[in-house]
Design an enzyme around this catalytic site. Structure first.
Site, PDB file in Angstrom:
ATOM      1  N   THR A 101      43.974  48.477  43.184  1.00 32.05           N
ATOM      2  CA  THR A 101      43.152  48.077  41.721  1.00 32.05           C
ATOM      3  C   THR A 101      41.577  47.625  42.516  1.00 32.05           C
ATOM      4  OG1 THR A 101      43.218  45.900  41.764  1.00 32.05           O
ATOM      5  CG2 THR A 101      44.971  47.462  40.779  1.00 32.05           C
ATOM      6  N   ASP A 102      40.702  48.113  41.489  1.00 27.76           N
ATOM      7  CA  ASP A 102      39.495  47.401  41.636  1.00 27.76           C
ATOM      8  C   ASP A 102      39.840  45.931  41.251  1.00 27.76           C
ATOM      9  OD1 ASP A 102      36.923  46.991  42.136  1.00 27.76           O
ATOM     10  OD2 ASP A 102      36.395  48.729  41.065  1.00 27.76           O
ATOM     11  N   CYS A 103      38.606  45.027  41.672  1.00 25.83           N
ATOM     12  CA  CYS A 103      38.886  43.365  41.343  1.00 25.83           C
ATOM     13  C   CYS A 103      38.828  43.139  40.025  1.00 25.83           C
ATOM     14  CB  CYS A 103      37.702  42.496  42.088  1.00 25.83           C
ATOM     15  SG  CYS A 103      37.710  40.938  41.820  1.00 25.83           S
TER      16      CYS A 103
END
Length: 764
Positions: free
Chosen positions: A292-294
């Site tokens: 995932t992205d942050c």
């Protein structure tokens, strides 16, 4: 132990190790923590934090993000950050502790940002991707990726969060600078080259890192150009445009992919099973890791609101196909409870952990988890790498206008270098850049002074104004400096520089000064989206004051998105679009200004006359309409546009054969001649139009390009092979089709300037 036996197949090693792991250890492998928070660096020594040590002992951690990163977000500064040697030593300390104090000794995956060079102190800062795309030189970009991989792996980084493959649809978006441009075909060529360059011939090489494709998908098409906003897009466009570069990169062997923050038709990408499992895993047979992205999982419960709470969000994400969470907050807090309560099957946990372990085996981390500090000190930021950064910057700078004032003469005349970006190093580096010592960054003023070093009195300087500030305090001093010059070089544009504590600029002297009320000049970068494409602050007013002097004005734009300033387009004598050209940008700009380099950059984004024209990207349908009341719908500068100090002619365009079957091929050739007085490099562009189709099509589509260098009077025949891949489109049933009919083939210097012929496709 089978999993430690390097002679065994990776699949067997992964299965054996997974069978030995506890539930807690499996969850641990799916968690990526912020690396810079795991240690303290004081007086040249790295001390690991107690919280990190405890997590390692109690179940392990799969990965660290940004261990070597430094910037205002991390709070790591030039003074407190890690040098190339210290960075390698820090990674070694982390890996040593993990191997010695975790039950199974599983090495850590070290993930780093590398979109235009490794985001670490001392690493080479290359131009931003928008300039990289403007080179139209895939081979040169591949070489840059090899260098980036070398510098990253030398410090112990093993996977990078690049390339960015988003297709730009609204340049008001602050992350436009991180993208290659608005065309999927061009992005696809750079995507494959990125994977080849970063991952090399062998993923476990000491000079290779894993590539993470981002942001999957349609992140560049958000509503209103607002970061992570909703995307309103039909399935056909999604498949044919935004997913195309990702498919090319997956086919090239990318080992990791990152879903985007946005939703598409109401479904967040982070929890989109159709995208991640059906298309990516199923149709494309992608077997790598999905991270995932942050904070993306948290957005499912607090933003998208498709989950009632954090645990439901974590379950949604892993069910959709997520293997690892950047930041680790949701997975670390909820996955164990979700499995023990029966809300989540352990088999899904096994599936995700197996992919993380598989990647670690493929990277060779079980055999060599450590960095070589001596090698890191030797190769990171080397003079050879700086030379490559200068070459790339010069190839990607675009000459938009020239009434003959360029190139400048070295033989005489005084040059006034004016503007907020004339001597602002951080303003030319772009976002996702670590702090740099001033001596490492060559500004426009530095570059020009270096060219005229034998006669320093020929160069005058005044900043004039800042990027965003509305103060005109420096106007009089800029006019005074320009009044005594023969030519004005006006460095304008934007800034993606975050607050590195560099202070402010004295508008009277141009010197840096320390102030407690620093005005941020940042008007671009992640999270900095705009309503307008005009210059910020009072920059346009500065141009008008200087224009009144009646002297030649050369505008150099340094920026991360297109600038729409029709008055300047009309009044300037020459315009260079330099984007954010990196640490050697000032030298590259000076090389072009004085004719040591003939500009060969070409636009990969259309530049509108006004933001009110948006969307203005060239890949529009024939049915998009003709004009507004105020002006037509054509951009100020079209896709593929760029001038040279020489001239090129195109003749003898042919297609052989002129009639083919759907599975056939045709060779398209054109003769290109340098008809000017100096050597130059031309970008020959191939466009295809499907004249009649069951589904509406774009008016033109880029399907090939070649960059060639010709001496004066030299001719070259440039050939393109046109086949089914170039002629097909996503048809009524959402599958690729080629319909019999007439296709227009255009070859030329930009999308609006081509020679055209017809190619017929007939049934068997």
């Amino acid at each position: 132990m089978i999993y430690k036996d390097r002679t065994k197949p990776i699949k067997e090693r992964t299965a054996h190790l997974l069978g030995l792991m506890t539930l807690e250890e499996k969850v641990g492998q799916l968690i990526q923590l912020f690396g810079w928070q795991t240690y303290e660096y004081t007086e040249g020594r790295v001390e690991l934090g107690e919280s990190f040590k405890r997590q390692v002992r109690e179940g392990g951690i799969g990965s660290l993000y940004g261990t070597l990163r430094a910037d205002p977000w991390t709070g790591v500064t030039l003074e407190t950050g890690l040098s190339p040697r210290a960075g390698a030593e820090a990674v070694n300390a982390i890996q040593s502790y993990v191997l010695e104090h975790s039950r199974l000794g599983i090495p850590m995956l070290i993930g780093e940002e590398c979109s235009h060079g490794h985001m670490a102190i001392g690493a080479t800062v290359f131009p931003v991707p928008l300039l990289l795309g403007s080179t139209w030189n895939v081979d040169l970009y591949r070489e840059m990726c090899r260098v980036t991989a070398l510098e990253t792996r030398a410090q112990g980084g093993t996977i990078t969060y690049s390339p960015v493959l988003d297709v730009v649809r609204d340049p008001r978006w602050g992350r436009t600078e991180e993208c290659f441009g608005e065309d999927p075909y061009l992005i696809g060529e750079f995507a494959a080259a990125s994977v080849e360059g970063l991952q090399g011939d062998a993923l476990d090489s000491e000079s290779s890192v894993g590539a993470t494709l981002k942001h999957f998908v349609a992140y560049g098409s958000s509503e209103g150009g607002r970061n992570a906003g909703p995307v309103h897009m039909g399935k056909r466009e999604l498949l044919e445009v935004d997913m195309y570069p990702f498919r090319k990169a997956v086919a090239a062997g990318a080992v990791s992919i990152m879903p985007a923050y946005n939703e598409i038709d109401g479904v967040p990408c982070t929890s989109n099973t159709e995208l991640l499992r059906d298309v990516l895993r199923g149709e494309w047979e992608f077997d790598g890791m999905i991270i995932t992205d942050c904070g993306a999982i948290d957005m499912l419960a607090s933003g998208h609101d498709t989950a009632a709470d954090g645990e439901e969000a974590a379950v949604q994400a892993i069910r959709a196909g997520i293997d690892m969470e950047m930041s680790g907050e949701m997975f670390g807090r909820h996955l164990l409870q979700a499995v023990t309560s029966g809300r989540l099957e352990e088999s899904l946990l096994d599936e995700a952990a197996a992919r993380v372990l598989d990647l670690k085996f493929r990277l060779g981390l079980f055999e060599q988890p450590f960095a070589d500090p001596d090698r890191a000190e030797r190769v990171i930021g080397s003079p050879e790498h700086a030379g490559l950064a200068r070459t790339i910057a010069a190839e990607g700078i675009v000459l938009l206008k020239n009434n003959g004032v360029l190139p400048l003469s070295r033989r005489g005349g005084t040059v006034a270098v004016i503007g907020p970006n004339a001597d602002a190093g951080y303003n030319q580096l772009g976002d996702y850049t670590s702090p740099q010592p001033p001596s490492k960054v060559a500004t426009v003023l530095d570059g020009i002074r270096h060219k005229l070093s034998a006669e320093p009195e020929r160069v005058r300087y005044a900043p004039g104004c800042r990027i965003k500030d509305h103060s005109t305090e420096g106007f009089d001093f800029a006019v005074e400096a320009a009044a005594g010059a023969d030519t004005i070089i006006l460095a304008l544009g934007g800034s993606s520089a975050r607050d590195f504590g560099e202070g402010s600029i004295d508008l009277r002297t141009g010197a840096s000064k320390v102030t407690h009320n620093v005005l941020s000049d940042m008007d671009c970068g992640e999270g900095i989206d705009r309503m307008s494409l005009q210059l910020s602050g009072v920059q346009r007013e500065l141009v008008k004051r200087l224009k009144s002097l009646g002297k030649p004005i050369v505008v150099v734009y340094i920026n991360g998105r297109p600038i729409a300033e029709p008055w300047i387009d009309e009044q300037a004598d020459a315009i260079l679009e330099a984007w954010y050209p990196g640490q050697e940008g000032g030298h590259a700009i000076a090389d072009i200004l004085f004719g040591d380099v003939n500009p060969s950059g070409r636009l990969t984004v259309s530049i509108p006359k006004d933001a009110g024209q948006l969307p203005v990207h060239y890949l529009g349908k024939r049915s998009r309409g003709k004009r507004y009341l105020e002006a037509d719908s054509q951009p100020q500068y079209p896709f593929g546009f760029g001038l040279s100090y020489t001239e090129f002619s195109y003749t003898n365009l042919r297609a052989e054969p002129a009639v083919i079957h759907a599975d056939g091929t045709a060779e398209v050739t054109v003769e290109v001649e340098n008809t000017g007085r100096c050597s130059g490099t031309e970008v020959v562009q191939l466009y295809i139009s499907d004249l009649v189709s069951k589904v509406t099509r774009p008016a033109k589509q880029l399907k090939g390009f070649r960059k060639i260098c010709l001496e004066p009077g030299e001719k070259q025949v440039v050939a393109f092979t046109v086949n089914a891949e170039h002629l097909s489109y996503i048809g009524p049933e959402y599958t690729p089709v080629i319909e019999p009919g007439i296709f227009r083939i255009g070859v030329g210097r930009n999308v609006n300037d081509t020679l055209n012929i017809e190619l017929a496709v007939v049934e068997e």
